[in-house]
Design a protein around this motif. Structure first.
Motif, short mmCIF file in Angstrom:
data_model
loop_
_atom_site.label_atom_id
_atom_site.label_comp_id
_atom_site.label_asym_id
_atom_site.label_seq_id
_atom_site.Cartn_x
_atom_site.Cartn_y
_atom_site.Cartn_z
N CYS A 160 39.01 -21.92 -2.73
CA CYS A 160 39.42 -23.19 -2.13
C CYS A 160 39.66 -23.09 -0.63
CB CYS A 160 40.70 -23.69 -2.81
SG CYS A 160 40.56 -23.87 -4.60
N PHE A 161 39.45 -21.91 -0.06
CA PHE A 161 39.65 -21.70 1.36
C PHE A 161 38.48 -20.88 1.89
CE2 PHE A 161 41.68 -20.16 5.27
CZ PHE A 161 42.30 -21.32 5.70
N LEU A 207 47.93 -27.14 -3.48
CA LEU A 207 47.86 -27.42 -4.91
C LEU A 207 46.39 -27.32 -5.28
CD1 LEU A 207 49.16 -28.22 -7.59
CD2 LEU A 207 48.87 -30.63 -6.94
N PHE A 208 46.03 -26.18 -5.85
CA PHE A 208 44.66 -25.89 -6.24
C PHE A 208 44.58 -25.80 -7.76
CE2 PHE A 208 44.19 -23.20 -2.11
CZ PHE A 208 44.09 -24.36 -1.35
N SER A 209 43.53 -26.34 -8.33
CA SER A 209 43.44 -26.36 -9.79
C SER A 209 42.00 -26.55 -10.25
CB SER A 209 44.32 -27.48 -10.35
OG SER A 209 44.08 -27.67 -11.73
N ASP A 210 41.72 -26.00 -11.45
CA ASP A 210 40.39 -26.17 -12.04
C ASP A 210 40.11 -27.61 -12.46
OD1 ASP A 210 40.06 -23.48 -11.73
OD2 ASP A 210 39.85 -23.00 -13.86
N ASN A 211 41.18 -28.36 -12.79
CA ASN A 211 40.96 -29.72 -13.28
C ASN A 211 42.23 -30.57 -13.12
OD1 ASN A 211 42.70 -29.20 -15.64
ND2 ASN A 211 40.98 -27.99 -16.43
N PHE A 212 42.11 -31.84 -13.43
CA PHE A 212 43.22 -32.78 -13.26
C PHE A 212 44.41 -32.40 -14.13
CE2 PHE A 212 45.64 -36.47 -14.65
CZ PHE A 212 45.97 -37.06 -13.45
N VAL A 232 59.09 -36.03 -1.56
CA VAL A 232 58.08 -35.00 -1.79
C VAL A 232 56.76 -35.50 -1.21
CG1 VAL A 232 56.70 -33.82 -3.55
CG2 VAL A 232 59.17 -34.00 -3.83
N TYR A 233 56.06 -34.61 -0.50
CA TYR A 233 54.81 -34.99 0.17
C TYR A 233 53.65 -34.14 -0.34
CZ TYR A 233 58.15 -37.19 3.28
OH TYR A 233 59.18 -37.95 3.76
N LEU A 234 52.49 -34.78 -0.42
CA LEU A 234 51.27 -34.11 -0.85
C LEU A 234 50.13 -34.60 0.03
CD1 LEU A 234 49.91 -32.23 -3.00
CD2 LEU A 234 49.43 -34.31 -4.32
N ASP A 235 49.40 -33.66 0.62
CA ASP A 235 48.26 -33.98 1.49
C ASP A 235 46.97 -33.73 0.72
OD1 ASP A 235 50.20 -34.32 3.47
OD2 ASP A 235 49.98 -32.26 4.19
N ILE A 236 46.23 -34.78 0.46
CA ILE A 236 45.05 -34.64 -0.39
C ILE A 236 43.75 -34.86 0.40
CG2 ILE A 236 46.39 -35.47 -2.37
CD1 ILE A 236 44.60 -38.02 -2.26
N PRO A 237 42.67 -34.16 0.00
CA PRO A 237 41.36 -34.48 0.55
C PRO A 237 40.79 -35.68 -0.22
CG PRO A 237 41.19 -32.60 -0.92
CD PRO A 237 42.64 -33.01 -0.91
N GLU A 238 40.50 -36.74 0.49
CA GLU A 238 40.11 -37.98 -0.17
C GLU A 238 38.86 -37.86 -1.06
OE1 GLU A 238 40.47 -42.50 1.23
OE2 GLU A 238 38.86 -41.40 2.22
N PRO A 239 37.90 -36.96 -0.74
CA PRO A 239 36.72 -36.87 -1.62
C PRO A 239 37.04 -36.40 -3.04
CG PRO A 239 36.22 -35.93 0.53
CD PRO A 239 37.71 -36.18 0.50
N ASN A 240 38.19 -35.76 -3.25
CA ASN A 240 38.57 -35.33 -4.60
C ASN A 240 39.15 -36.53 -5.34
OD1 ASN A 240 39.68 -34.30 -6.96
ND2 ASN A 240 40.43 -32.43 -5.99
N GLU A 241 38.34 -37.17 -6.16
CA GLU A 241 38.77 -38.39 -6.85
C GLU A 241 39.94 -38.14 -7.79
OE1 GLU A 241 35.33 -40.06 -8.70
OE2 GLU A 241 34.35 -40.53 -6.79
N ASN A 242 40.01 -36.93 -8.35
CA ASN A 242 41.12 -36.62 -9.25
C ASN A 242 42.44 -36.45 -8.48
OD1 ASN A 242 40.08 -36.73 -11.89
ND2 ASN A 242 39.06 -34.74 -11.61
N VAL A 269 33.56 -24.42 0.18
CA VAL A 269 34.76 -24.45 -0.66
C VAL A 269 34.58 -25.54 -1.71
CG1 VAL A 269 36.32 -23.57 1.11
CG2 VAL A 269 35.97 -26.03 0.90
N ASN A 270 35.30 -25.41 -2.80
CA ASN A 270 35.18 -26.37 -3.89
C ASN A 270 36.25 -27.46 -3.72
OD1 ASN A 270 34.96 -27.79 -6.27
ND2 ASN A 270 34.80 -25.97 -7.57
#
Length: 283
Positions: A160-161, A207-212, A232-242, A269-270
């Motif tokens: 993931c990096f 927060l890295f994971s194989d699935n939702f 609590v804050y979470l920064d997400i990459p928008e292309p990851n729909e899950n 990266v995935n």
């Protein structure tokens, strides 16, 4: 009239706290214990601009392995913006990453300026705010990362990096006032995450994971470690729909966004495994 004396040089360790303080003043909400981890990731990657011996701008250009770098902590004191001081600093720091793929999370309104340096827009990274506390996860597969071999954690992180980040990761998952958990099943890591105390509330990242399903379990576990109602804050990459599905399910609200941009190519990266960016400052 006093003659201007503008100098750009590498930052000294005792000056690195300025980066954290200025970031806090900008509303970036850094972690309370980020400094040692950030500095030791690449002590040669920190730059400062001084006008008549006064610090007026900062920049980090962090190298990972032999092929990747990340531009962060770009700040100029308001009264010195638009006068070329920051641009001079930027160019010097950016040049130290020549020959690598270089990434950055820039404010959206500066995209055109970053593009002039060759950076190409990849996607939006979006910060969401929610609340901590809630149910306690009981799952035999969720384990404290301290109980897992570091090599397994590092190998999963590498999916993931863009490069191995041994120095950073070994410190990050052991920060004071933080919790790190992995999803470990049949001898295999299938996800991991960290939550750390910040100036305001807590940030989850990475927060890295194989699935939702695994990402959700880790997310719920991590936020349960802080007080009910805590931010609590979470920064997400928008292309990851899950990842988008996750923040919507937990009714998290939009805070702001950055433009993830790259120079020299796009790293392999995935994105579908990235439910939470580690940091906007160091990638």
């Amino acid at each position: 009239m006093k003659k201007e004396n503008y100098v750009v040089r590498k930052m000294k360790k005792e000056e690195a706290g300025l980066a954290i303080e200025w970031a806090a003043n900008e509303g970036w909400n850094p972690g309370l214990n980020d400094l040692e981890c950030f500095w030791n990731t690449d002590p040669d990657g920190w730059w400062i601009g001084l006008l008549n011996n006064e610090p007026i701008c900062l920049k980090s250009a962090i190298k990972y392995g032999s092929s990747y770098g990340f531009m962060g902590f770009y700040m100029v004191k308001p009264e010195y913006r638009g006068k070329g001081y920051g641009l001079t600093l930027w160019k010097i720091a950016n040049e130290t990453l020549a020959g690598r793929i270089s990434g950055m999370d820039g404010v959206v309104e500066q995209q055109k300026n970053y593009a002039k340096s060759g950076y190409v827009y990849a996607h939006r990274n979006v910060r969401y705010e929610g609340v901590g506390g809630g149910e306690i996860v009981v799952d035999v597969n969720i384990v404290d990362l301290k109980n897992l071999p570091f090599e397994l954690i590092e190998n999963y992180d590498r999916e993931c990096f863009p490069e191995k980040r041994t120095e950073f990761l070994s410190r990050w998952i052991n920060l004071p006032q933080s919790f790190s958990f992995g999803y470990f099943e049949n001898g295999i890591i299938k996800g991991y995450g960290t939550i750390r105390k910040c100036r305001k509330g807590y940030k989850i990242g990475p927060l890295f994971s194989d699935n939702f399903e695994i990402a959700e379990k880790l997310f719920v576990c991590l936020k349960s470690k802080v007080a009910d109602g805590e931010n609590v804050y979470l920064d997400i990459p928008e292309p990851n729909e899950n990842a988008v599905k996750l923040v919507k399910k937990y009714k998290m609200t939009y805070v702001f966004e950055t433009a993830r941009m790259y120079l020299g190519g796009t790293p392999d990266v995935n994105l579908n495994k990235i439910f939470g960016i580690t940091t906007f400052e160091l990638g």
